[in-house]
Design a protein around this motif. Structure first.
Motif, PDB file in Angstrom:
ATOM      1  N   ARG A 251     -84.776  -0.811  90.340  1.00 56.44           N
ATOM      2  CA  ARG A 251     -85.596  -1.954  90.728  1.00 56.44           C
ATOM      3  C   ARG A 251     -84.744  -3.126  91.205  1.00 56.44           C
ATOM      4  N   THR A 252     -83.467  -3.127  90.785  1.00 52.75           N
ATOM      5  CA  THR A 252     -82.590  -4.233  91.152  1.00 52.75           C
ATOM      6  C   THR A 252     -81.338  -3.704  91.850  1.00 52.75           C
ATOM      7  N   VAL A 253     -80.705  -4.594  92.603  1.00 53.26           N
ATOM      8  CA  VAL A 253     -79.464  -4.251  93.291  1.00 53.26           C
ATOM      9  C   VAL A 253     -78.388  -3.889  92.275  1.00 53.26           C
ATOM     10  N   GLU A 254     -78.378  -4.570  91.127  1.00 54.73           N
ATOM     11  CA  GLU A 254     -77.389  -4.285  90.088  1.00 54.73           C
ATOM     12  C   GLU A 254     -77.489  -2.841  89.603  1.00 54.73           C
ATOM     13  N   GLN A 255     -78.710  -2.356  89.419  1.00 56.10           N
ATOM     14  CA  GLN A 255     -78.910  -0.968  88.980  1.00 56.10           C
ATOM     15  C   GLN A 255     -78.410   0.012  90.033  1.00 56.10           C
TER      16      GLN A 255
ATOM     17  N   GLY B  18     -80.602  -9.177  92.388  1.00 58.12           N
ATOM     18  CA  GLY B  18     -82.049  -9.347  92.490  1.00 58.12           C
ATOM     19  C   GLY B  18     -82.732  -8.048  92.830  1.00 58.12           C
ATOM     20  N   PRO B  19     -83.995  -8.132  93.237  1.00 54.70           N
ATOM     21  CA  PRO B  19     -84.746  -6.926  93.573  1.00 54.70           C
ATOM     22  C   PRO B  19     -84.142  -6.193  94.772  1.00 54.70           C
ATOM     23  N   VAL B  20     -84.375  -4.898  94.833  1.00 55.48           N
ATOM     24  CA  VAL B  20     -83.856  -4.078  95.930  1.00 55.48           C
ATOM     25  C   VAL B  20     -84.627  -4.441  97.200  1.00 55.48           C
ATOM     26  N   PRO B  21     -83.912  -4.937  98.231  1.00 55.59           N
ATOM     27  CA  PRO B  21     -84.613  -5.273  99.479  1.00 55.59           C
ATOM     28  C   PRO B  21     -85.024  -4.013 100.245  1.00 55.59           C
ATOM     29  N   THR B  22     -85.935  -4.193 101.174  1.00 54.25           N
ATOM     30  CA  THR B  22     -86.466  -3.071 101.952  1.00 54.25           C
ATOM     31  C   THR B  22     -85.366  -2.330 102.707  1.00 54.25           C
ATOM     32  N   SER B  23     -84.396  -3.055 103.261  1.00 51.93           N
ATOM     33  CA  SER B  23     -83.326  -2.392 104.028  1.00 51.93           C
ATOM     34  C   SER B  23     -82.528  -1.429 103.142  1.00 51.93           C
ATOM     35  N   LEU B  24     -82.217  -1.854 101.920  1.00 55.54           N
ATOM     36  CA  LEU B  24     -81.491  -0.987 100.991  1.00 55.54           C
ATOM     37  C   LEU B  24     -82.385   0.153 100.515  1.00 55.54           C
ATOM     38  N   ARG B  25     -83.645  -0.137 100.291  1.00 57.24           N
ATOM     39  CA  ARG B  25     -84.597   0.896  99.844  1.00 57.24           C
ATOM     40  C   ARG B  25     -84.695   2.001 100.894  1.00 57.24           C
TER      41      ARG B  25
ATOM     42  N   LEU C  34     -73.134  -3.590  97.129  1.00 53.17           N
ATOM     43  CA  LEU C  34     -72.125  -4.557  96.686  1.00 53.17           C
ATOM     44  C   LEU C  34     -72.185  -5.847  97.501  1.00 53.17           C
ATOM     45  N   ALA C  35     -72.574  -5.757  98.768  1.00 51.80           N
ATOM     46  CA  ALA C  35     -72.623  -6.935  99.635  1.00 51.80           C
ATOM     47  C   ALA C  35     -73.873  -7.784  99.416  1.00 51.80           C
ATOM     48  N   LEU C  36     -74.897  -7.202  98.824  1.00 57.41           N
ATOM     49  CA  LEU C  36     -76.155  -7.927  98.628  1.00 57.41           C
ATOM     50  C   LEU C  36     -76.099  -8.810  97.386  1.00 57.41           C
ATOM     51  N   PRO C  37     -76.881  -9.896  97.378  1.00 59.75           N
ATOM     52  CA  PRO C  37     -76.958 -10.708  96.162  1.00 59.75           C
ATOM     53  C   PRO C  37     -77.748  -9.972  95.076  1.00 59.75           C
TER      54      PRO C  37
END
Length: 193
Positions: free
Chosen positions: A36-40, A116-123, A111-114
């Motif tokens: 759900r998050t970029v960290e995960q 928070g929640p996973v943005p659509t581009s990463l999804r 790693l480059a993203l802040p």
């Protein structure tokens, strides 16, 4: 005969290592998919560096011991040996070309993203149909190879098993990602309207 037993043990140990690595890769990819998050995403992607070492060591052990048994006992006229060798070489070639490359890109992007929640581009990158079809196709091919080693069928049955298992795995990858992408589109569209 004693060297054959040692080679068989080494071969089974190598195959076990390959299955452990493939299972962990699949588990980490499911973790990435459910993140759900970029960290995960970053945490799950981090596993792949270790998995590359397990893959490499297991590949060398499987191939070396398998070649010893082929040269000393089985010979090259056995269909299931040739198909299993082809499958192993395909795993070794396509794994780095498709899976590793795409997972490294995914990890770099996370790693480059802040945080928070996973943005659509990463999804979208996470739900890459080529990546999922490759991983599930390779897992199915490995299971097909085990089937061949145990049942030792003839030429036609051997190639039907290999081709069928790969197509089954790749189809599962396409179905999974298409279903996830359509769900994501349904969720995103009402918010944009």
């Amino acid at each position: 005969m004693a060297t054959y037993s040692y080679a068989l043990f080494a071969h089974i140990l190598g195959v076990t290592g390959l299955f452990i690595a493939m299972s962990l890769q699949l588990a980490s990819m499911i973790g990435i998919l459910r993140s759900r998050t970029v960290e995960q995403v970053r945490v799950w992607c981090g596993m792949h560096t270790v998995l590359l070492r397990i893959f490499a060591l297991s590949f060398v052990l499987t191939l070396g011991a398998g070649m010893h048994m082929t040269f000393t006992t089985w010979g090259w006229s056995t269909a299931w040996i040739n198909a299993s060798l082809a499958g192993l070489l395909i795993l070794a070639g396509l794994g780095p070309l498709i899976n590793t490359r795409r997972l490294k890109i995914l990890h770099r992007e996370a790693l480059a993203l802040p945080e928070g929640p996973v943005p659509t581009s990463l999804r979208r990158r996470i739900q890459d149909p080529i990546l999922w079809s490759s991983v599930l196709g390779m897992n199915a091919m490995a299971v097909g190879s085990i089937y061949l080693m145990v049942l030792k069928p003839g030429l036609i049955a051997t190639w039907l098993v290999m081709v069928g298992s790969v197509l089954l795995g790749m189809s599962a990858g396409c179905i999974l990602t298409l279903k996830k992408r359509s769900t994501m589109t349904e969720v995103v569209q009402p918010a944009e309207a």
